[in-house]
Design an enzyme around this catalytic site. Sequence first.
Site, short mmCIF file in Angstrom:
data_model
loop_
_atom_site.label_atom_id
_atom_site.label_comp_id
_atom_site.label_asym_id
_atom_site.label_seq_id
_atom_site.Cartn_x
_atom_site.Cartn_y
_atom_site.Cartn_z
N LYS A 4 0.82 -1.22 0.00
CA LYS A 4 0.00 0.00 0.00
C LYS A 4 0.85 1.27 0.00
O LYS A 4 0.36 2.34 -0.32
CB LYS A 4 -0.98 -0.02 1.16
CG LYS A 4 -2.07 -1.06 0.94
CD LYS A 4 -3.20 -0.99 1.96
CE LYS A 4 -4.29 -2.00 1.63
NZ LYS A 4 -3.89 -3.40 1.91
C1 LIG Z 1 -4.57 -4.54 1.39
C2 LIG Z 1 -3.83 -5.83 1.44
C3 LIG Z 1 -4.17 -6.93 0.61
C4 LIG Z 1 -5.36 -6.92 -0.30
O1 LIG Z 1 -5.18 -6.12 -1.43
P1 LIG Z 1 -6.42 -5.67 -2.32
O2 LIG Z 1 -5.87 -4.73 -3.30
O3 LIG Z 1 -7.41 -5.04 -1.37
O4 LIG Z 1 -6.99 -6.91 -2.94
C5 LIG Z 1 -3.36 -8.06 0.65
N1 LIG Z 1 -2.29 -8.12 1.47
C6 LIG Z 1 -1.95 -7.11 2.28
C7 LIG Z 1 -0.77 -7.26 3.18
C8 LIG Z 1 -2.69 -5.92 2.30
O5 LIG Z 1 -2.34 -4.92 3.12
#
Ligand SMILES: *Cc1c(COP(=O)(O)O)cnc(C)c1O
Length: 431
Positions: free
Chosen positions: A107
């Site tokens: 993210k």
């Molecule tokens: C947010 C997140 C996901 C999921 O990703 P999406 O784009 O919402 O499908 C998977 N793994 C981690 C560690 C995350 O923080």
Amino acid sequence: MKFYSTNNKNHKVDLRTAVIQGLAPDNGLYMPESIPVLNQAFIESLSTLSFKEIGFEVTRALLGADLPESELEKLIDHTLQFDAPLVELESNVFTLELFHGPTLAFKDFGARFLAGLLGYFAKEQNREITILVATSGDTGSAVANAFLNVPGTRVVVLYPSGKVSVAQEKQFTTLGGNITALEVKGTFDDCQRLVKQAFLDVDLNQKFFLTSANSINIARLIPQSFYYFRAYAQVQQTAPVVFAVPSGNFGNLTAGLLAKRMGLPIANFVAATNANDVVPEFLRTEKFNPRPSIQTISNAMDVGNPSNFVRMLDLFQNDFKSLTDLITGFTFTDAETREAIQQVYRDNGYILDPHGAVGYLGLTNFLKSKPHPGIFLETAHPAKFADVVEAALKNKIELPERLQKFMREEKKTVVISNEFVNFKHTISNFK
Ligand SMILES: *Cc1c(COP(=O)(O)O)cnc(C)c1O
């Protein structure tokens, strides 16, 4: 580039509006009105380019008309301060490590690109932008670290006191500068309510230029396509590859679809989920049945109504056949996830986090019937989920230095009650 709402293709806005609004007024998600295809020479030269060069070319194709080239360069420079290395675990099974950013999860990419763009808009309109975020942990840290020291921006993070882990809390309460943490005596829902109410408050909107840093923002999606290109560049093969994506809200997978549309040779996608299997079920039955989320050990994927599902449908113009030709769904239990963490450590000496483990399982199951080079996304550093990983391995794991550094810093927060008057009074006094 213009962006339309998935609820109404005739509702089109410019980049600035799409990014500042996040969600379209009709509650649709913004999508680019056309997706440029990058030329073959670019795809063939990927392995000779740096990550920043790749990010720059992809962004220029999409947003080249929306901001000056020098600003585009700054934006990419701010976003790609760390790499996404590819590691081969077994023959033709690769992990793409997306955890080398400040908060150890993918993210960081989206949050940093959004921060850079909002910083540009703030400068352009000569007005400071205030970003309000309610967080139960991870969003707050990614957003706060991304906006730290971006001129023209200020971030206010609201979080429920005592309800986030110490490691998470340290990542957004120790930064200072343009980041303020409000410790709310209440729940995450209280924090969200306060933010929503602020957007409706006339006085606050007069005093501040308010925006959110919502996960459905198109500016968080675009940079997530960069690392699909970067991964392909590192495989050093010309055969089309398979990507397995551990998914919750399906932003990551949607960004992969965008990369494919832009010309990256991707044979298939694997949509791997934990027990929250609304999308794998849809891919099997054509029935979309959102429901309350179930708690699992890969908790960042505990999503019962995936927000980016509408973007996936939109990209395929609701054609179920072409969607299922490209994407295969798999769902795994917590027990299977723990076993995968143990097995990969035993066989390869590599430590997966629970989300990456779900991706690994999806990939290796898929490749049984279709041998291809395959890449699964390792979305977070295992130390972020140390309790789960250490219990599975019956071993302590090491905290990376950048996490230890946060732990040594001192927490600074402003404590408020969960009443709007208190919140409003507190932020009204900001200079
Ligand atoms: C947010 C997140 C996901 C999921 O990703 P999406 O784009 O919402 O499908 C998977 N793994 C981690 C560690 C995350 O923080």
